[in-house]
Design a protein around this motif. Structure first.
Motif, mmCIF file in Angstrom:
data_model
loop_
_atom_site.group_PDB
_atom_site.id
_atom_site.type_symbol
_atom_site.label_atom_id
_atom_site.label_comp_id
_atom_site.label_asym_id
_atom_site.label_seq_id
_atom_site.Cartn_x
_atom_site.Cartn_y
_atom_site.Cartn_z
ATOM 1 N N ALA A 275 29.755 0.625 64.039
ATOM 2 C CA ALA A 275 28.681 0.877 63.073
ATOM 3 C C ALA A 275 29.177 0.712 61.643
ATOM 4 O O ALA A 275 28.527 0.055 60.817
ATOM 5 C CB ALA A 275 28.107 2.276 63.287
ATOM 6 N N ALA A 276 30.334 1.298 61.339
ATOM 7 C CA ALA A 276 30.846 1.233 59.973
ATOM 8 C C ALA A 276 31.217 -0.191 59.583
ATOM 9 O O ALA A 276 30.932 -0.635 58.456
ATOM 10 C CB ALA A 276 32.054 2.151 59.829
ATOM 11 N N LEU A 277 31.851 -0.923 60.496
ATOM 12 C CA LEU A 277 32.272 -2.281 60.163
ATOM 13 C C LEU A 277 31.079 -3.218 60.062
ATOM 14 O O LEU A 277 31.027 -4.084 59.182
ATOM 15 C CB LEU A 277 33.268 -2.788 61.212
ATOM 16 C CG LEU A 277 34.106 -4.008 60.819
ATOM 17 C CD1 LEU A 277 34.864 -3.765 59.523
ATOM 18 C CD2 LEU A 277 35.092 -4.352 61.938
ATOM 19 N N LYS A 278 30.103 -3.020 60.926
ATOM 20 C CA LYS A 278 28.893 -3.835 60.854
ATOM 21 C C LYS A 278 28.125 -3.540 59.563
ATOM 22 O O LYS A 278 27.626 -4.462 58.897
ATOM 23 C CB LYS A 278 28.019 -3.564 62.073
ATOM 24 C CG LYS A 278 26.749 -4.400 62.137
ATOM 25 C CD LYS A 278 25.985 -4.137 63.432
ATOM 26 C CE LYS A 278 24.735 -4.988 63.503
ATOM 27 N NZ LYS A 278 24.009 -4.800 64.784
ATOM 28 N N THR B 113 36.225 -12.928 55.403
ATOM 29 C CA THR B 113 35.032 -12.117 55.592
ATOM 30 C C THR B 113 34.770 -11.987 57.084
ATOM 31 O O THR B 113 34.671 -13.001 57.788
ATOM 32 C CB THR B 113 33.805 -12.762 54.917
ATOM 33 O OG1 THR B 113 34.048 -12.861 53.506
ATOM 34 C CG2 THR B 113 32.555 -11.936 55.162
ATOM 35 N N ILE B 114 34.682 -10.759 57.565
ATOM 36 C CA ILE B 114 34.439 -10.532 58.991
ATOM 37 C C ILE B 114 32.997 -10.883 59.307
ATOM 38 O O ILE B 114 32.058 -10.304 58.744
ATOM 39 C CB ILE B 114 34.754 -9.074 59.364
ATOM 40 C CG1 ILE B 114 36.234 -8.777 59.138
ATOM 41 C CG2 ILE B 114 34.361 -8.787 60.818
ATOM 42 C CD1 ILE B 114 36.606 -7.306 59.273
ATOM 43 N N THR C 97 29.907 -5.301 56.621
ATOM 44 C CA THR C 97 30.068 -6.762 56.629
ATOM 45 C C THR C 97 28.853 -7.538 57.107
ATOM 46 O O THR C 97 28.763 -8.748 56.865
ATOM 47 C CB THR C 97 31.250 -7.153 57.539
ATOM 48 O OG1 THR C 97 30.937 -6.779 58.891
ATOM 49 C CG2 THR C 97 32.537 -6.463 57.098
ATOM 50 N N GLY C 98 27.949 -6.880 57.819
ATOM 51 C CA GLY C 98 26.835 -7.590 58.437
ATOM 52 C C GLY C 98 27.250 -8.398 59.654
ATOM 53 O O GLY C 98 26.508 -9.272 60.110
ATOM 54 N N ASP D 228 39.461 1.246 63.810
ATOM 55 C CA ASP D 228 39.474 1.856 62.479
ATOM 56 C C ASP D 228 38.865 0.851 61.505
ATOM 57 O O ASP D 228 39.522 -0.101 61.090
ATOM 58 C CB ASP D 228 40.907 2.209 62.090
ATOM 59 C CG ASP D 228 41.009 2.889 60.738
ATOM 60 O OD1 ASP D 228 40.064 2.795 59.936
ATOM 61 O OD2 ASP D 228 42.056 3.515 60.469
ATOM 62 N N ALA D 229 37.614 1.064 61.142
ATOM 63 C CA ALA D 229 36.908 0.101 60.301
ATOM 64 C C ALA D 229 37.616 -0.120 58.967
ATOM 65 O O ALA D 229 37.715 -1.243 58.478
ATOM 66 C CB ALA D 229 35.468 0.565 60.065
ATOM 67 N N ASP D 230 38.134 0.941 58.372
ATOM 68 C CA ASP D 230 38.794 0.802 57.066
ATOM 69 C C ASP D 230 40.022 -0.094 57.157
ATOM 70 O O ASP D 230 40.278 -0.909 56.261
ATOM 71 C CB ASP D 230 39.187 2.171 56.523
ATOM 72 C CG ASP D 230 37.988 2.988 56.062
ATOM 73 O OD1 ASP D 230 36.920 2.393 55.823
ATOM 74 O OD2 ASP D 230 38.123 4.224 55.955
#
Length: 256
Positions: free
Chosen positions: A67-70, A49-50, A73-74, A35-37
């Motif tokens: 995909a969402a977390l990347k 910072t991830i 955060t990059g 769960d990215a959120d």
């Protein structure tokens, strides 16, 4: 060298999310992405910072938020090469024997087929910490969706060889149900009885039962004990080899 900082938090219905932080470098790894959120919220609350994402296997509740977390955060994504056709948004593929780093901390990549054929775990040997995804649970192990009983027993044997004080972060809160099953196949194990009582007390007040330790699991988890004659006798397979005992215990768990 400073200790790793670890944040554990609930995700989805019964997953745990984990953030691992090295304060010297400022790097933070997200272990899986159910769960990215939830990961972004936990990182924000910690002031971290991830920078990396480490996937254990391809199931959606472990890699579905890549995909969402990347994008947010990059972060650089690491995932098992055995799942290269089943995990997206990956920057680096890892295989058995590889090492990934978080600042000065080094994690060994260990291929643990069984739950899935491509599953890996991340073991910080010097820190006595491991993130095992769905290979090993507190008082349980992952269902064999793709691998064989022999595959899983070999994988668990590698984990069982770690020092007893190795702290194990597994990905789901399944322990109370696992304890009930474990007692059905190993009713005379005093270590298991004590463990099950502790689990019941924790869950009654909403506390997590994760993390656990290798030593604790070796004493009470039937999936780490198929070579124990007492367990084999308890399930009517006295004299059988550990793979056969493991297979029977796993089959009973699937029906429990």
């Amino acid at each position: 060298m400073r200790n790793l900082e670890i944040r554990q938090f609930p995700c989805l219905s019964d997953n745990y999310g984990f953030l691992v932080h090295d304060s010297e470098s400022g790097e933070t790894a997200a272990i899986d992405t159910p769960d990215a959120d939830a990961y972004l919220k936990a990182a924000s609350e910690a002031g971290w910072t991830i920078t990396q994402i480490w996937n254990t296997h391809h199931h959606f509740d472990h890699a579905g938020g890549n995909a969402a977390l990347k994008a947010a955060t990059g972060a650089t994504v690491y995932a098992p090469i055995y799942d290269r056709h089943r995990i997206t948004d990956v920057d680096h593929w890892v295989a058995d024997g590889d090492r990934v780093t978080l600042g000065v901390h080094v994690a060994n990549v260990i291929h643990t087929p069984g739950h899935t054929l491509g599953h890996v775990v991340y073991h910080f040997a010097a820190d006595r910490v491991a993130f095992v995804g769905d290979t090993l649970f507190a008082l349980g192990c992952g269902r064999l969706f793709e691998g064989s009983p022999g595959d899983m027993w070999q994988s668990l044997s590698r984990l069982r060889a770690w020092p007893d004080d190795t702290v194990i972060y597994c990905a789901h809160e399944y322990t109370q149900a696992n304890a009930a099953f474990a007692r059905s196949v190993d009713p005379d194990n005093p270590a298991l009885a004590d463990y099950a009582r502790e689990v019941g007390e924790k869950r009654a007040i909403g506390l997590p039962t994760v993390p656990t330790s290798i030593g604790k699991e070796k004493a009470a988890n039937p999936f780490l004990r198929p070579d124990d004659p007492t367990l084999a006798q308890s399930i009517g397979l006295e004299g059988s080899g550990p793979v056969d005992v493991f297979a029977e215990v796993r089959a009973r768990k699937d029906r429990f």
